[in-house]
Every structure is written in structure tokens, then in C-alpha cells.
Design a protein around this motif. Structure first.
Motif, short mmCIF file in Angstrom:
data_model
loop_
_atom_site.label_atom_id
_atom_site.label_comp_id
_atom_site.label_asym_id
_atom_site.label_seq_id
_atom_site.Cartn_x
_atom_site.Cartn_y
_atom_site.Cartn_z
N LYS A 26 1.10 -1.15 0.17
CA LYS A 26 0.12 0.87 -0.19
C LYS A 26 0.81 1.54 0.13
O LYS A 26 0.67 2.35 -0.86
N THR A 27 1.73 0.89 1.06
CA THR A 27 2.71 2.59 0.99
C THR A 27 3.46 2.56 -0.66
O THR A 27 3.76 4.18 -0.92
N GLU A 30 0.80 4.31 -3.48
CA GLU A 30 1.01 5.50 -2.60
C GLU A 30 1.42 6.73 -2.71
O GLU A 30 1.55 7.28 -3.67
N GLN A 34 -0.42 7.47 -6.66
CA GLN A 34 -0.79 8.73 -5.31
C GLN A 34 -2.28 8.25 -5.37
O GLN A 34 -3.79 8.58 -6.01
N HIS A 35 -2.73 5.99 -5.45
CA HIS A 35 -3.62 5.61 -5.22
C HIS A 35 -3.62 4.73 -4.71
O HIS A 35 -2.61 3.47 -3.29
N THR A 36 -4.85 4.27 -3.05
CA THR A 36 -4.32 3.48 -2.34
C THR A 36 -4.83 1.54 -2.66
O THR A 36 -6.30 1.78 -2.62
#
Length: 82
Positions: A26-27, A30, A34-36
Motif C-alpha cells: 500500500k505504501t 501510494e 497516489q492511489h491506495t
């Protein structure tokens, strides 16, 4: 007479820690895109769910790097969905 524990009491006593791979993936996504994403860890694979094919295609180029960061032998799978 013994009163039964409520469901909230029973569930509140248990700890549900997410596997490290979920946070790492996830990190990574992101920071780069710029998306989870949604991430699910199964017995032999890690499923990464992204909303569109553009992100899936871009992320595919980083699968080897992600696998190394996660220190896993599980297969990384990208799915398009919600």
C-alpha cells in the motif's frame, strides 16, 4: 446463572494484525501512483486490486521490486476492480 459474553467483548479481546506485506504494498503504490490499492494475502499469492487497467499496467513493471521489498515467495497478482 452465567451471562454470555457479548460479541463485541469476544471480538475486542482478539488482535487482528495485518501481514507486513499489505503495508509495504500500500505504501509503495501510494508513493508512486497516489492511489491506495486493496491488498489481500492468500496462502500462495498476494492479490493487489487497482481501479483501472492503466494503473495495473504501470504497476506490473514494478512487481519484481515489490516482491523483493516484501521478502516473499508468494506470487503477486494484479486485479482490476474496486
Amino acid at each position: 446463572m452465567v451471562m454470555a459474553d457479548s460479541l463485541a467483548d469476544i471480538l475486542g479481546k482478539q488482535r487482528y494484525d495485518a501481514p507486513d506485506e499489505i503495508g509495504i504494498i500500500k505504501t509503495f503504490v501510494e508513493k508512486r501512483f497516489q492511489h491506495t490499492p486493496n491488498v489481500a494475502v492468500k496462502q500462495s499469492q498476494i492479490i493487489i486490486v487497482v481501479p483501472n487497467s492503466a494503473l495495473a499496467g504501470s504497476l506490473r513493471m514494478y512487481l519484481h521490486e515489490l516482491k523483493t521489498l516484501c521478502k516473499t515467495d508468494k506470487r503477486l497478482v494484479i486485479r482490476i476492480g474496486h
